[in-house]
Write an enzyme that holds these catalytic residues in place. Structure first.
Site, PDB file in Angstrom:
ATOM      1  N   PHE A  13     -56.191-150.815  41.145  1.00 29.57           N
ATOM      2  CA  PHE A  13     -55.306-149.849  41.781  1.00 29.57           C
ATOM      3  C   PHE A  13     -54.599-150.525  42.948  1.00 29.57           C
ATOM      4  O   PHE A  13     -55.207-150.813  43.972  1.00 29.57           O
ATOM      5  CB  PHE A  13     -56.084-148.618  42.254  1.00 29.57           C
ATOM      6  N   ASP A  58     -46.704-149.811  34.234  1.00 25.92           N
ATOM      7  CA  ASP A  58     -48.126-149.549  34.044  1.00 25.92           C
ATOM      8  C   ASP A  58     -48.347-149.166  32.580  1.00 25.92           C
ATOM      9  O   ASP A  58     -48.329-150.023  31.712  1.00 25.92           O
ATOM     10  CB  ASP A  58     -48.547-148.461  35.035  1.00 25.92           C
ATOM     11  N   GLU A  64     -37.708-150.699  39.298  1.00 22.09           N
ATOM     12  CA  GLU A  64     -38.970-149.967  39.315  1.00 22.09           C
ATOM     13  C   GLU A  64     -40.004-150.744  40.125  1.00 22.09           C
ATOM     14  O   GLU A  64     -39.894-151.960  40.278  1.00 22.09           O
ATOM     15  CB  GLU A  64     -39.441-149.756  37.875  1.00 22.09           C
ATOM     16  N   ASP A  65     -41.006-150.041  40.637  1.00 22.72           N
ATOM     17  CA  ASP A  65     -42.060-150.709  41.394  1.00 22.72           C
ATOM     18  C   ASP A  65     -43.089-151.367  40.487  1.00 22.72           C
ATOM     19  O   ASP A  65     -43.511-152.495  40.715  1.00 22.72           O
ATOM     20  CB  ASP A  65     -42.739-149.759  42.391  1.00 22.72           C
ATOM     21  N   ASP A 100     -47.859-146.412  46.283  1.00 22.56           N
ATOM     22  CA  ASP A 100     -48.672-145.526  47.093  1.00 22.56           C
ATOM     23  C   ASP A 100     -49.894-145.013  46.351  1.00 22.56           C
ATOM     24  O   ASP A 100     -50.017-145.158  45.141  1.00 22.56           O
ATOM     25  CB  ASP A 100     -47.842-144.308  47.514  1.00 22.56           C
ATOM     26  N   LYS A 134     -48.344-154.497  34.867  1.00 22.19           N
ATOM     27  CA  LYS A 134     -49.777-154.399  34.606  1.00 22.19           C
ATOM     28  C   LYS A 134     -49.968-154.237  33.092  1.00 22.19           C
ATOM     29  O   LYS A 134     -50.242-153.145  32.594  1.00 22.19           O
ATOM     30  CB  LYS A 134     -50.353-153.203  35.372  1.00 22.19           C
ATOM     31  N   GLY A 146     -41.209-145.050  44.890  1.00 23.82           N
ATOM     32  CA  GLY A 146     -41.975-146.291  44.857  1.00 23.82           C
ATOM     33  C   GLY A 146     -41.170-147.566  44.928  1.00 23.82           C
ATOM     34  O   GLY A 146     -41.585-148.547  45.531  1.00 23.82           O
TER      35      GLY A 146
END
Length: 179
Positions: free
Chosen positions: A151, A102, A98-99, A158, A130, A43
């Protein structure tokens, strides 16, 4: 693939500008030192490749593959190290790239693991955050954008290995991931 997006959250121009700013912050904060940038595959690969070009330091690369999602749209909370870094990090300045942050489970476990290896410093760099989804205490040190509880895909993120090559961050239509 754009037809599968409900909306664009962050444009490619906004991403480029923010990545440049984060690179300048890292350069300033680690001036005169070297850093090991650890990209979390797959990611973060797009963010990683753009970020490293904006850091004016002695930069070394390494990569890890860590999974907590599989092909699901919801984190399992279970973190698996599929590929570990290939070098010792004792005494090094380490940046985990990191992407998205969460639930926080992946990065909390990863940070705990890497701290046992005695780096000089360990910082988290994430394109997206997030916070509304956080299940454990975890904050990034360098954050690109805070995003709502939707999302998101694109720029490396992805759904079931699709949409990574979109140049912006978009919200995936709900009917795509609830089929």
């Amino acid at each position: 693939m754009h037809k599968d997006l409900a909306k664009i959250l962050v444009t490619k121009e906004e991403i480029a500008a923010r990545v440049k700013e984060i690179g300048a912050e890292i350069t300033r904060d680690f001036q005169g030192e070297s850093v090991l940038m650890v990209g979390i595959l797959r990611g973060a690969v797009v963010f990683f490749s753009e970020l490293v070009k904006n850091v004016d330091l002695d930069v070394r690369f390494d990569f890890m593959v860590v999974s907590s999602y599989g092909s699901s749209s919801v984190s399992s909370g279970e973190v698996r190290i599929i590929k570990d870094i290939s070098q010792p990090i004792e005494g090094m300045n380490v940046l985990i790239i990191e992407d998205i942050i969460d639930t926080g489970h992946t990065l909390k476990n990863l940070k705990k693991l890497l701290l046992t290896r005695n780096p000089k410093s360990l910082k988290i760099v994430s394109l997206l955050d997030k916070p509304s989804r956080r299940q454990v205490e975890m904050e990034g040190d360098y954050i690109g954008f805070k995003v709502p509880n939707e999302f998101v895909v694109g720029y490396g993120l992805d759904y079931d290995e699709k949409y990574r090559n979109l140049p912006e961050i978009g919200v995936l239509k709900e009917e795509i991931y609830t089929k």
